[in-house]
Scaffold this motif. Structure first.
Motif, PDB file in Angstrom:
ATOM      1  N   ILE A 174      16.780  -4.021 -13.001  1.00 34.02           N
ATOM      2  CA  ILE A 174      16.828  -2.831 -13.847  1.00 34.02           C
ATOM      3  C   ILE A 174      16.485  -3.192 -15.283  1.00 34.02           C
ATOM      4  N   ILE A 200      23.049   3.960 -11.754  1.00 34.13           N
ATOM      5  CA  ILE A 200      22.160   2.992 -12.384  1.00 34.13           C
ATOM      6  C   ILE A 200      22.584   2.889 -13.841  1.00 34.13           C
ATOM      7  N   GLN A 223      22.086  -3.396 -15.685  1.00 34.62           N
ATOM      8  CA  GLN A 223      23.039  -3.639 -14.600  1.00 34.62           C
ATOM      9  C   GLN A 223      22.710  -4.941 -13.864  1.00 34.62           C
TER      10      GLN A 223
END
Lengths: 222, 208
Positions: free
Chosen positions: A66, A58, A62
């Protein structure tokens, strides 16, 4: 979700397993640690980098999902730059999202010190029209040094949460809504933060069931 | 298509979408490759015309006229002007179609007579051609051989050029059927740059 509701859910989970009591002071301490951990997770944990691939599972911004999780702690600010090109960090500064000139919305690129010489001497993108900045220990260093101001969007440390209370006649803490400070994150993210808090509680109480439950939520979602 | 639009299209192709704040292939960088790419397209046009028609020439679309170029004195009876760019190495005329001079009353002269390098030595011993001005392009300069005081004139030149590289709103000076040539050339250069490993270790040694 208010912080009182959050605290209540945590206590229910802990009490369900009769794993103990979480005092307000400990709760405040661990809640702030848990939300810091959540921000660190969304910002990209470099411990997950692989050889030849500097990207965690992560990573920061991204995708829109997110990024959306972090928007409550992405702030805009106008930096004042002195005549040497220096501007101190904001008090709650964590990392830069974007940096712009104050006029014309021209980007200001971040440069690492080892490459500063090639940027300063570039004839294709002269710094007079393509400004850059370095990260120093106490603030930003801009080139050229006559920008005066710059616009920055940055990720800040989340505001400290607090479950404030007053003591009743029996000395028991009673929730004080006026002086309490809620989380800034969306309700759906609070369960991720809760999972982190419970994991820390599980470690604190050496309660494997609490840790296991928290880890399940953390890795698989709710 | 103007330069900025073409460059933006190229960047979006290289980055698989809109470039981010961190992108290092900049508009100015692509712009520097564009002139090289135009030269390659011009050369291909010249070769194709030679193959198809047996005559080496460049289509009109490749030419640009530049005006108002100042002339300075270099030596006695030799004057110098700076060309907008170094002429291409195409054909006997160095891809310069014509070169003229204008006075303060906006009167334009007849075309100057070009000399190749091999001719300049021979022509030095000849009498000046009446009512004609001889010149020789050398690199980015043009040397003008005449007893006329040329500093009172300005020069205008029609030559092969991709247009004004300092103005991103200017049109790229090549016909559409040669755009794929410049696309492929620039893409190869930028993809090469992007594929290179960056030296991310500040350890006193270059990448191997």
């Amino acid at each position: 979700m208010t912080i009182d509701e959050f605290y209540s859910i945590v206590k229910v989970i802990l009490n369900k397993n009769q794993q103990g009591y979480l005092s307000p002071e400990k709760f405040n301490l661990l809640a702030n640690a848990a939300q810091d951990e959540w921000v660190a997770y969304l910002s990209g944990e470099f411990q997950q980098y692989q050889n030849g691939r500097s990207q965690p599972r992560i990573s920061y911004s991204q995708n829109s999902t997110i990024r959306n999780r972090l928007t409550p702690v992405i702030y805009g600010y106008t930096l004042n730059i002195d005549s040497t090109g220096f501007a101190t960090y904001m008090g709650d500064y964590l990392q830069v999202d974007t940096m712009w000139t104050i006029y014309g919305s021209n980007r200001i690129r971040q440069v690492d010190q080892p490459r500063l010489f090639s940027f300063i001497n570039s004839r294709i993108d002269p710094i007079a029209t393509n400004p850059i900045y370095l990260l120093e220990d106490r603030g930003f260093r801009f080139y050229p040094n006559d920008l005066v101001q710059a616009k920055v969007e940055y990720v800040r440390n989340p505001p400290r949460v607090e479950w404030a209370y007053n003591l009743d006649a029996d000395g028991r803490p009673v929730y004080d809504a006026v002086n309490s400070i809620d989380f800034v994150f969306y309700d759906t993210d609070l369960f991720d933060i809760m999972a982190r808090l419970l994991r820390q509680m599980g470690v604190s109480l050496q309660a494997n069931e609490v840790s296991q439950y928290a880890n399940e939520i953390k890795t698989q979602g709710q | 298509m103007d330069r900025y639009t073409y460059i933006e299209r190229t960047l979006r192709q290289i980055y698989g979408g809109q470039p981010s704040q961190d992108s290092e292939i900049t508009i100015n960088l692509v712009n520097t490759w564009l002139n090289d790419a135009v030269a390659i397209a011009a050369k291909q046009n010249y070769k194709e015309n030679l193959q198809i028609e047996g005559i080496g020439y460049l289509n009109n679309s490749f030419y640009t006229t530049f005006k108002g170029i100042a002339i300075t004195q270099d030596e006695n009876f030799v004057y110098k002007a700076t060309l907008p760019e170094i002429p291409l190495g195409i054909g006997r005329n160095e891809a310069i179609s014509n070169l003229r001079f204008k006075n303060s009353l906006n009167n334009i002269s007849y075309d100057g007579i070009p000399q190749s390098i091999a001719q300049t030595g021979y022509a030095r011993g000849q009498r000046a051609i009446p009512n004609k001005i001889e010149y020789s392009p050398q690199g980015e300069f043009v040397l003008i051989y005449t007893p006329i005081i040329m500093t009172q004139y300005t020069m205008q030149v029609t030559m092969v050029s991709g247009g004004d590289s300092t103005d991103l709103d200017s049109t790229i000076n090549i016909p559409s059927d040669y755009f794929p040539v410049i696309v492929e050339y620039i893409k190869a250069q930028l993809a090469f740059e992007k594929a290179q490993p960056q030296d991310v270790n500040n350890d006193g040694r270059d990448n191997k």
